[in-house]
Design a protein around this motif. Structure first.
Motif, PDB file in Angstrom:
ATOM      1  N   PRO A   1       0.734  -1.303   0.026  1.00  0.00           N
ATOM      2  CA  PRO A   1      -0.063   0.010   0.126  1.00  0.00           C
ATOM      3  C   PRO A   1       0.830   1.501   0.059  1.00  0.00           C
ATOM      4  O   PRO A   1       2.129   1.180   0.379  1.00  0.00           O
ATOM      5  CB  PRO A   1      -0.912  -0.152   1.347  1.00  0.00           C
ATOM      6  CG  PRO A   1      -0.864  -1.477   1.631  1.00  0.00           C
ATOM      7  CD  PRO A   1       0.550  -2.139   0.989  1.00  0.00           C
ATOM      8  N   LEU A   2       0.275   2.223  -0.643  1.00  0.00           N
ATOM      9  CA  LEU A   2       1.171   3.573  -0.923  1.00  0.00           C
ATOM     10  C   LEU A   2       1.704   4.295   0.248  1.00  0.00           C
ATOM     11  O   LEU A   2       3.056   4.572   0.206  1.00  0.00           O
ATOM     12  CB  LEU A   2       0.206   4.472  -1.618  1.00  0.00           C
ATOM     13  CG  LEU A   2       0.908   5.861  -1.933  1.00  0.00           C
ATOM     14  CD1 LEU A   2       2.076   5.875  -2.814  1.00  0.00           C
ATOM     15  CD2 LEU A   2      -0.233   6.716  -2.762  1.00  0.00           C
TER      16      LEU A   2
ATOM     17  N   TRP B   1      11.272   8.733  -5.008  1.00  0.00           N
ATOM     18  CA  TRP B   1      10.358   9.730  -4.386  1.00  0.00           C
ATOM     19  C   TRP B   1       9.961  10.589  -5.585  1.00  0.00           C
ATOM     20  O   TRP B   1       8.616  10.904  -5.726  1.00  0.00           O
ATOM     21  CB  TRP B   1      11.355  10.608  -3.250  1.00  0.00           C
ATOM     22  CG  TRP B   1      10.355  11.782  -2.857  1.00  0.00           C
ATOM     23  CD1 TRP B   1      10.650  13.069  -3.294  1.00  0.00           C
ATOM     24  CD2 TRP B   1       9.386  12.019  -2.101  1.00  0.00           C
ATOM     25  NE1 TRP B   1       9.870  14.132  -2.679  1.00  0.00           N
ATOM     26  CE2 TRP B   1       8.989  13.388  -2.011  1.00  0.00           C
ATOM     27  CE3 TRP B   1       8.511  11.190  -1.326  1.00  0.00           C
ATOM     28  CZ2 TRP B   1       7.868  13.720  -1.138  1.00  0.00           C
ATOM     29  CZ3 TRP B   1       7.381  11.484  -0.613  1.00  0.00           C
ATOM     30  CH2 TRP B   1       7.256  12.728  -0.586  1.00  0.00           C
ATOM     31  N   ASN B   2      10.893  11.172  -6.213  1.00  0.00           N
ATOM     32  CA  ASN B   2      10.297  12.109  -7.377  1.00  0.00           C
ATOM     33  C   ASN B   2       9.745  11.437  -8.720  1.00  0.00           C
ATOM     34  O   ASN B   2       8.528  11.830  -9.262  1.00  0.00           O
ATOM     35  CB  ASN B   2      11.723  12.720  -7.995  1.00  0.00           C
ATOM     36  CG  ASN B   2      12.484  13.786  -7.132  1.00  0.00           C
ATOM     37  OD1 ASN B   2      11.507  14.429  -6.457  1.00  0.00           O
ATOM     38  ND2 ASN B   2      13.593  13.738  -6.922  1.00  0.00           N
ATOM     39  N   ASP B   3       9.952  10.228  -8.977  1.00  0.00           N
ATOM     40  CA  ASP B   3       9.354   9.347 -10.085  1.00  0.00           C
ATOM     41  C   ASP B   3       8.128   8.743  -9.833  1.00  0.00           C
ATOM     42  O   ASP B   3       7.544   8.377 -10.799  1.00  0.00           O
ATOM     43  CB  ASP B   3      10.406   8.701 -10.951  1.00  0.00           C
ATOM     44  CG  ASP B   3      11.449   9.668 -11.284  1.00  0.00           C
ATOM     45  OD1 ASP B   3      11.351  10.952 -11.435  1.00  0.00           O
ATOM     46  OD2 ASP B   3      12.603   9.074 -11.584  1.00  0.00           O
ATOM     47  N   VAL B   4       8.162   8.212  -8.495  1.00  0.00           N
ATOM     48  CA  VAL B   4       7.060   7.113  -8.331  1.00  0.00           C
ATOM     49  C   VAL B   4       6.031   7.702  -7.335  1.00  0.00           C
ATOM     50  O   VAL B   4       4.970   7.834  -7.300  1.00  0.00           O
ATOM     51  CB  VAL B   4       7.598   5.744  -7.818  1.00  0.00           C
ATOM     52  CG1 VAL B   4       6.534   4.681  -7.742  1.00  0.00           C
ATOM     53  CG2 VAL B   4       8.705   5.514  -9.003  1.00  0.00           C
ATOM     54  N   LEU B   5       6.547   7.678  -5.799  1.00  0.00           N
ATOM     55  CA  LEU B   5       5.928   8.075  -4.935  1.00  0.00           C
ATOM     56  C   LEU B   5       5.171   9.125  -4.742  1.00  0.00           C
ATOM     57  O   LEU B   5       3.941   9.450  -4.639  1.00  0.00           O
ATOM     58  CB  LEU B   5       6.776   8.060  -3.464  1.00  0.00           C
ATOM     59  CG  LEU B   5       7.150   6.342  -3.182  1.00  0.00           C
ATOM     60  CD1 LEU B   5       7.963   6.644  -1.807  1.00  0.00           C
ATOM     61  CD2 LEU B   5       6.039   5.613  -2.998  1.00  0.00           C
ATOM     62  N   LEU B   6       5.840  10.560  -5.000  1.00  0.00           N
ATOM     63  CA  LEU B   6       5.405  11.929  -5.156  1.00  0.00           C
ATOM     64  C   LEU B   6       4.185  11.810  -6.183  1.00  0.00           C
ATOM     65  O   LEU B   6       2.999  12.232  -5.797  1.00  0.00           O
ATOM     66  CB  LEU B   6       6.117  12.647  -5.364  1.00  0.00           C
ATOM     67  CG  LEU B   6       6.014  14.215  -5.196  1.00  0.00           C
ATOM     68  CD1 LEU B   6       5.441  14.536  -3.780  1.00  0.00           C
ATOM     69  CD2 LEU B   6       6.937  15.183  -5.272  1.00  0.00           C
TER      70      LEU B   6
ATOM     71  N   ARG C   1      -1.875  11.609  -7.171  1.00  0.00           N
ATOM     72  CA  ARG C   1      -2.986  10.906  -8.016  1.00  0.00           C
ATOM     73  C   ARG C   1      -4.084  10.661  -6.879  1.00  0.00           C
ATOM     74  O   ARG C   1      -5.241  10.606  -7.106  1.00  0.00           O
ATOM     75  CB  ARG C   1      -2.726   9.866  -8.662  1.00  0.00           C
ATOM     76  CG  ARG C   1      -1.985  10.191 -10.042  1.00  0.00           C
ATOM     77  CD  ARG C   1      -2.050   8.829 -10.895  1.00  0.00           C
ATOM     78  NE  ARG C   1      -1.153   7.892 -10.539  1.00  0.00           N
ATOM     79  CZ  ARG C   1       0.449   8.204 -10.842  1.00  0.00           C
ATOM     80  NH1 ARG C   1       1.044   9.158 -11.451  1.00  0.00           N
ATOM     81  NH2 ARG C   1       1.170   7.149 -10.360  1.00  0.00           N
ATOM     82  N   GLU C   2      -3.594  10.220  -5.767  1.00  0.00           N
ATOM     83  CA  GLU C   2      -4.527  10.030  -4.544  1.00  0.00           C
ATOM     84  C   GLU C   2      -4.896  11.067  -3.853  1.00  0.00           C
ATOM     85  O   GLU C   2      -5.819  11.011  -2.837  1.00  0.00           O
ATOM     86  CB  GLU C   2      -3.692   8.766  -3.727  1.00  0.00           C
ATOM     87  CG  GLU C   2      -3.537   7.326  -4.476  1.00  0.00           C
ATOM     88  CD  GLU C   2      -4.645   6.703  -4.732  1.00  0.00           C
ATOM     89  OE1 GLU C   2      -5.766   6.938  -4.110  1.00  0.00           O
ATOM     90  OE2 GLU C   2      -4.567   5.700  -5.800  1.00  0.00           O
TER      91      GLU C   2
END
Length: 129
Positions: A37-38, A103-108, A113-114
């Protein structure tokens, strides 16, 4: 008949500091895992970052102290601190690069989006009375 094991053989031992960095790569792998989960992924990322801070504040500081004051003996793994420090630096740079990319390319972007947004401290103001 087998010869006795030489327990002083460096190849029998792992380096503690290099192992700690590898552990942090495994923690980061949990943050990179899209099936997690995110917000748990964010938590793993934070753990990895915190571990790396403590690693430099304690372990690397001790190694640097040993090198600086001339009592830099190799551990059971046979790696002298003067050789270990550059190896740690290179591996830590790989870890930090992976952290920033995650962090920059995936999580953020996934958090945005959420509907999860971070407020930059540049936008904060203190009102004078």
């Amino acid at each position: 008949m087998d010869s006795p094991i030489n327990f002083k053989a460096p190849e029998l031992y792992l380096n503690r500091e290099l192992s700690q960095l590898e552990f942090n790569f495994r923690v980061l792998a949990q943050a990179q895992n899209p099936s997690v989960p995110l917000l748990e992924r964010l938590r793993f990322m934070c753990i990895c970052i915190s571990n790396l801070d403590e690693f430099f504040e304690v372990q690397v500081a001790i190694l640097r102290h040993h090198v600086e004051f001339g009592d830099a003996l190799a551990g059971a793994d046979g790696i002298p601190p003067s050789e270990l420090l550059p190896r740690l630096r290179l591996r830590a740079l790989e870890l930090v690069t992976a952290q920033y990319a995650l962090w920059n390319d995936v999580l953020l972007p996934e958090m945005e989006r959420e509907g999860i947004h971070f407020v930059s401290n540049e936008k904060w103001t203190i009102k004078q009375q």
